[in-house]
Design a protein around this motif. Structure first.
Motif, short mmCIF file in Angstrom:
data_model
loop_
_atom_site.label_atom_id
_atom_site.label_comp_id
_atom_site.label_asym_id
_atom_site.label_seq_id
_atom_site.Cartn_x
_atom_site.Cartn_y
_atom_site.Cartn_z
N TYR A 143 -6.89 0.47 0.90
CA TYR A 143 -7.38 1.60 0.10
C TYR A 143 -8.89 1.70 0.25
N ASP A 144 -9.39 2.89 0.48
CA ASP A 144 -10.81 3.18 0.41
C ASP A 144 -11.06 3.84 -0.95
N LYS B 85 -7.45 8.10 8.74
CA LYS B 85 -7.72 8.08 7.31
C LYS B 85 -7.06 9.31 6.67
N LYS C 247 -5.94 10.09 -0.62
CA LYS C 247 -4.94 9.70 -1.61
C LYS C 247 -4.34 10.95 -2.26
N MET D 78 1.45 5.42 0.03
CA MET D 78 0.85 6.65 0.55
C MET D 78 1.76 7.84 0.21
N ASP E 125 -11.39 7.00 -1.85
CA ASP E 125 -10.53 8.15 -2.09
C ASP E 125 -9.52 8.35 -0.97
N SER E 126 -9.32 7.34 -0.13
CA SER E 126 -8.43 7.50 1.02
C SER E 126 -7.67 6.20 1.29
N ILE E 127 -6.72 6.33 2.21
CA ILE E 127 -5.99 5.18 2.74
C ILE E 127 -6.32 5.09 4.23
N ILE F 157 0.87 -1.18 0.00
CA ILE F 157 0.00 0.00 0.00
C ILE F 157 0.90 1.22 0.00
#
Length: 505
Positions: free
Chosen positions: A427-428, A501, A504, A393, A430-432, A391
């Motif tokens: 990963y979501d 959270k 990205k 970031m 639009d976010s991590i 992942i």
């Protein structure tokens, strides 16, 4: 007052331009009168030196190949073709008369002009027996002089031997025409300067008037604005800085008008600011009280154990060592708390700079787990973490490492023995999202919203045991919010989960 200002500015512009034009014309005249002859003379000397070097090289090539400068095998004496081309090239291009002389016979072998012997005679007069030679250049084989004849004619002339020590090279170029050209040029410049000066005076006055007229209008508008009359506006239609200034004055006039109306609203805002200041003062008092409270216990311990050492209560080495360890441990806790306070202060004030880069969060978590492996082993904790998926970031890696370390450390300190810690990152849309769950006691619902506050501790006795200061989660919240992210905590069956959270990149 305004008319006087306009007149003064117009005269200043006119005088400055005229002075600059005068300096320019004077500089051109000085350079033309003194610099041009010097430049021309140096150019001619360079051309004669260059011609001598090429002729000398060619003469040596002819000699080394077994040939002669003059081929007399036929009915007519014919000069070597390459040497002839060099001589004629410099003669035609640079107006240099060149002659080759046999030093044994003192006769011209070849000349670019008909009067070869006459040229030899004139140049020899300049070089031989002339005590007042104006030498422009000289080396072991060659010399260049400025020669003035009895007829008052001036020539730049060169005389010297080629490297075969037999062939003499003589050159001559007139300079009298240059002096005449400089005089004519100077007279022409004087006439042009007079005409140009008159035209410049007229044009400068017209241009200065064009510049000062809109400035005069702007000055009138500013005078009215000083009397709080905001009805006057600049209506010019130009495409320069004055137009920009006029538009800015119109904008400023509107802003000032609105500012008067906003003063009353500002009074209300001022009252709110006073209340806010009072709240900040109250927070400052609470902060000082909390810091004092947190420092009081370690200071008391340090003082007590230090007095015990000083009064000799520890007779054996083991007791003295224990007392010293207590003092060092409490000092380390105070040092840690001070560093955390400085970090938090920097984050909350916005002075902490984020050095964002793209990094692998999975690798970072693995590294953190490795660094606290001893602590994990002591608690006999089962760590559940999938380290196979990468992942990435885009954030400040050092600060995110501090957040992850804080979450995992808190989980280890609060997990029950032989318990379980689950670490997850994914990963979501639009976010991590990163989360840490540990089995153990849950947080009372009334305290969940307070865990991010400075110095707040759910279990003060437990926090004291592992050296918690109540600042770590405040730092976590400040770091995540600096990345435009959010933090969360919630009770789950048989445990607690902390998460954050971050958007990205």
């Amino acid at each position: 007052m305004i008319k006087k200002f306009s007149h003064s500015l117009r005269m200043k512009i006119t005088l400055i331009i005229l002075i600059l034009i005068s300096i320019l014309l004077l500089s051109i005249g000085i350079l033309n009168n003194f610099g041009l002859p010097w430049f021309y003379q140096n150019e001619k000397v360079s051309e004669i030196k260059e011609a001598y070097i090429k002729i000398d090289d060619e003469v040596m090539k002819i000699g080394s190949s077994g040939q002669h400068i003059i081929d007399e095998s036929s009915d007519k004496s014919v000069i070597n073709e390459r040497l002839k081309n060099i001589i004629m090239d410099y003669s035609n291009k640079y107006n240099i008369t060149i002659a080759l002389v046999d030093s044994f016979t003192n006769k011209a072998i070849y000349s670019s002009a008909r009067e070869g012997d006459g040229l030899i005679s004139r140049i020899q007069d300049g070089f031989i027996g002339n005590k007042y030679q104006n030498i422009l250049y000289k080396n072991d084989n060659y010399a260049i002089i400025l020669h003035q004849t009895m007829q008052k004619s001036s020539f730049i002339e060169g005389f010297g031997y080629c490297s075969d020590n037999q062939t003499i090279v003589i050159m001559s170029t007139p300079v009298a025409s240059l002096k005449e050209s400089v005089n004519i040029s100077n007279r022409f410049l004087i006439y042009m300067a007079i005409i140009g000066f008159i035209i410049t005076v007229i044009m400068t006055f017209v241009i200065a008037k064009m510049i000062t007229q809109p400035i005069l209008q702007l000055a009138e508008i500013s005078n009215k604005m000083g009397k709080l009359d905001f009805t006057a506006k600049y209506n010019g239609n130009r495409s320069d800085e004055i137009q920009t200034l006029g538009q800015n004055m119109n904008f400023m006039s509107d802003r000032l008008k609105n500012a008067i109306e906003e003063l009353q609203e500002a009074n209300e805002l001022l009252k709110e600011d006073i209340k806010r200041k009072e709240a900040i003062d109250e927070m400052r008092k609470d902060f000082i009280a909390n810091v004092s409270h947190e420092l009081k216990t370690p200071i008391a311990l340090i003082q007590g154990y230090a007095e015990g050492l000083n009064e000799g209560l520890c007779e054996d080495e083991e007791s003295r060592k224990y007392y010293a360890e207590v003092i060092m441990d409490e000092s380390e806790k105070m040092n840690k708390m001070v560093k955390q306070l400085l970090t938090l202060s920097s984050l909350e004030s916005g002075n902490s700079i984020l050095h964002k880069e793209n990094f692998n969060v999975t690798s970072l978590i693995t590294s953190v787990l490795g660094s606290i492996s001893i602590l994990i082993g002591e608690k006999n904790v089962n760590i559940i973490f999938d380290s196979t998926k990468d992942i990435y970031m885009f954030a400040d890696e050092f600060k995110i490492e501090e957040v992850i370390t804080n979450y995992i450390s808190n989980a280890i300190y609060h997990v029950k023995d032989f318990g379980e810690i689950k670490i997850n990152v994914f990963y979501d849309s639009d976010s991590i999202i990163f989360s840490v769950f540990n089995t153990g006691k849950s947080i009372p619902e009334k305290d969940i919203s307070n865990v991010w506050e400075k110095f707040f501790k759910v279990d003060k006795a437990h926090s004291r045991a592992y050296g918690g200061s109540g600042i770590g989660l405040s730092i976590v919240k400040a770091i995540v919010e600096a990345h435009n992210g959010s933090v969360a905590v919630k009770n789950i069956s048989d445990g607690v989960e902390f998460s954050f959270k971050i958007p990205k990149a």
